[in-house]
Scaffold this motif. Structure first.
Motif, PDB file in Angstrom:
ATOM      1  N   THR A   1      -3.029  -3.432   0.104  1.00 48.64           N
ATOM      2  CA  THR A   1      -2.761  -2.485   1.196  1.00 48.64           C
ATOM      3  C   THR A   1      -2.988  -3.104   2.575  1.00 48.64           C
ATOM      4  O   THR A   1      -2.188  -2.887   3.489  1.00 48.64           O
ATOM      5  CB  THR A   1      -3.625  -1.221   1.045  1.00 48.64           C
ATOM      6  N   VAL A   2      -4.053  -3.906   2.743  1.00 50.04           N
ATOM      7  CA  VAL A   2      -4.307  -4.474   4.067  1.00 50.04           C
ATOM      8  C   VAL A   2      -3.277  -5.555   4.391  1.00 50.04           C
ATOM      9  O   VAL A   2      -2.799  -5.649   5.529  1.00 50.04           O
ATOM     10  CB  VAL A   2      -5.741  -5.030   4.187  1.00 50.04           C
ATOM     11  N   THR A   3      -2.896  -6.363   3.406  1.00 51.98           N
ATOM     12  CA  THR A   3      -1.890  -7.392   3.653  1.00 51.98           C
ATOM     13  C   THR A   3      -0.529  -6.760   3.937  1.00 51.98           C
ATOM     14  O   THR A   3       0.158  -7.143   4.890  1.00 51.98           O
ATOM     15  CB  THR A   3      -1.790  -8.353   2.453  1.00 51.98           C
ATOM     16  N   GLY A   4      -0.147  -5.757   3.122  1.00 57.95           N
ATOM     17  CA  GLY A   4       1.111  -5.063   3.373  1.00 57.95           C
ATOM     18  C   GLY A   4       1.112  -4.344   4.709  1.00 57.95           C
ATOM     19  O   GLY A   4       2.122  -4.348   5.430  1.00 57.95           O
ATOM     20  N   GLY A   5      -0.022  -3.728   5.063  1.00 56.80           N
ATOM     21  CA  GLY A   5      -0.123  -3.026   6.331  1.00 56.80           C
ATOM     22  C   GLY A   5       0.006  -3.967   7.519  1.00 56.80           C
ATOM     23  O   GLY A   5       0.729  -3.683   8.484  1.00 56.80           O
TER      24      GLY A   5
END
Length: 477
Positions: A218-222
């Protein structure tokens, strides 16, 4: 519990002596950081020539920048945590090797696809180099004057690398062609890589917790979505469908990341760390100083060339003066921090940066404006460098060695997002204005207000006025 910062330790004013090995370690780590900073700007001037040579349309040229920015910003936190768990030195060396190989691919690119692949792999290598390099620096040099000096040198080279890239990019392109800008980066990697294995100590967390996969996704995609949206908006505005979709997706993914981190037993990011006053307010100060200074450099580049009709080389000289004075500031910043403390230095640097940006509101159409622009942006950059170094020290001070990768990952993520966010949010006001000079004045006025407001907020958050800062999490009683 409170840490008194009013009376600095007397030894903090002494220049710490580094052993020959310490100097070599510092050289390797700072050379790698300088190489990455150089990559942010060295290609900018070469883009029109590059596009003509590879057959890239003007609208596709923004991908030469975005292809690097996406992985370099999107994977910072993830790679910082992987380095914590499995070995920072190991990941640093992998990042160096990947960066060097990718630079060679970009140098000898035969079509747009091969060039953009090289740029993307450069960004991936940078995402491994930056957080692990910073972690190796903060774990190698003990907290205090030695670390302050090391961070001061690193911060100076970070700022200098961006400026040198602007000057060197035009010179190299005119003399040897655009491929030499990428070749320069591969030379840096080839110099640093053979030295690093024998000098850098391995470091990792003592235990081996499981990697927080949902948090990593989620943090990388965000971050990837957010950086894509902001990078694209800088060239095409916020009205495009892909910008709106990726901006919303990025915010939703980051919100999901915070939710996941609050529930998982072994989070990628410790929310209690984010609630530390030093971490929270230090990163806010860093975000503002990076985003607002990058915006100033952007609009001044437009102003000098479009309003005052300076050549690219003459414009580079203006920023060359800025780079020299930034380097001078870097040599004195650790002493200033030792005298006043990192929190007060951060606030004072923000005030100085905002005030000097305000002086740029006097820019006009006369030749004298070149001298005003040179003096004001150079002095503002000296304050900016003080803010860079002091916020890095503020965020990483008091953090255990096993969490240094996380702390430095936050620091470097703030740098990347700051560099990315300022231009699309404010710079577009200059590029879309009917009168460029009026648009530049509007951007500089807003820039001034934001920096000075941030100085007040950071001073309040860090309780600088009372001479003490809480070491407890925000909201602790």
């Amino acid at each position: 519990m409170a840490i008194d910062t009013t009376d600095p330790v007397p030894d903090a004013l002494d220049t710490p002596r580094l052993s020959t090995r310490d100097k070599l370690v510092l050289f390797v780590l700072c050379a790698a950081q300088f190489m990455v900073a150089l990559d942010f700007s060295v290609l900018n001037v070469a883009l029109p020539v590059l596009g003509a040579d590879l057959g890239m349309s003007p609208s596709a040229l923004q991908w030469a920048v975005t292809a690097f920015a996406l992985p370099s910003g999107g994977f910072l936190l993830l790679f910082g945590r992987i380095g914590d768990l499995y070995g920072r030195r190991k990941l640093f060396l992998i990042g160096l090797a990947l960066f060097g190989a990718a630079s060679l691919l970009a140098t000898f690119a035969w079509d747009p696809a091969s060039f953009l692949a090289g740029r993307a792999l450069q960004g991936l290598g940078a995402a491994a180099i930056v957080p692990t390099g910073m972690s190796l620096l903060t774990t190698t040099f003990p907290e205090g004057p030695a670390r302050d000096r090391a961070l001061g040198i690193s911060g100076t080279l970070l700022s200098l690398g961006f400026t040198v890239g602007m000057v060197a990019g035009g010179t190299l392109t005119d003399t040897f062609g655009w491929r030499s800008t990428m070749g320069l980066l591969s030379v840096f990697a080839l110099i640093v890589l053979p030295l690093a294995p024998g000098l850098l100590p391995e470091s990792r967390t003592p235990d081996r917790p499981r990697l927080d996969v949902p948090g990593a996704i989620t943090v990388t995609g965000g971050l990837l979505s957010l950086i894509y949206a902001l990078s694209t908006a800088a060239d095409h505005g916020f009205g495009r469908a892909d910008v709106i979709v990726t901006l919303i997706a990025g915010l939703l993914l980051l919100a999901a990341f915070v939710k996941i981190e609050s529930r998982t037993a072994q989070p990628l990011v410790s929310l209690p760390m984010l609630r530390r006053r030093t971490v929270a307010w230090g990163n806010i100060g860093g975000l503002v100083t990076f985003s607002m200074m990058s915006t100033v450099v952007f609009v001044l580049t437009l102003y000098l060339q479009e309003v005052l009709h300076l050549s690219a080389f003459e414009t580079g000289l203006v920023f060359g003066v800025q780079g020299v004075l930034s380097a001078v500031a870097g040599t004195y910043a650790p002493r200033v921090i030792g005298r006043f403390g990192p929190r007060r230095t951060l606030v004072g640097s923000l005030v100085g940066q905002g005030t000097l940006i305000a002086a740029l509101l006097g820019l006009g159409t006369g030749n004298w404006s070149v001298w005003l622009a040179t003096a004001a942006v150079s002095l503002a950059s000296m304050c900016h460098l003080g803010a860079i170094i002091s916020y890095g020290i503020t965020v990483t001070s008091g953090v255990p060695d096993e969490e240094q990768g996380l702390a430095t990952g936050l620091v470097t993520s703030t740098q990347q997002v700051g560099i990315t966010v300022g231009i699309p949010l404010l710079g577009v006001l200059a590029t879309t204005s009917d009168d460029l000079l009026s648009g530049v004045h509007t951007v500089l006025a807003l820039d001034t207000v934001i920096v000075l407001a941030a100085a007040v907020l950071v001073a309040t958050g860090l309780r600088v006025r009372s001479g003490a800062v809480e070491a407890e999490p925000v909201g602790a009683r």
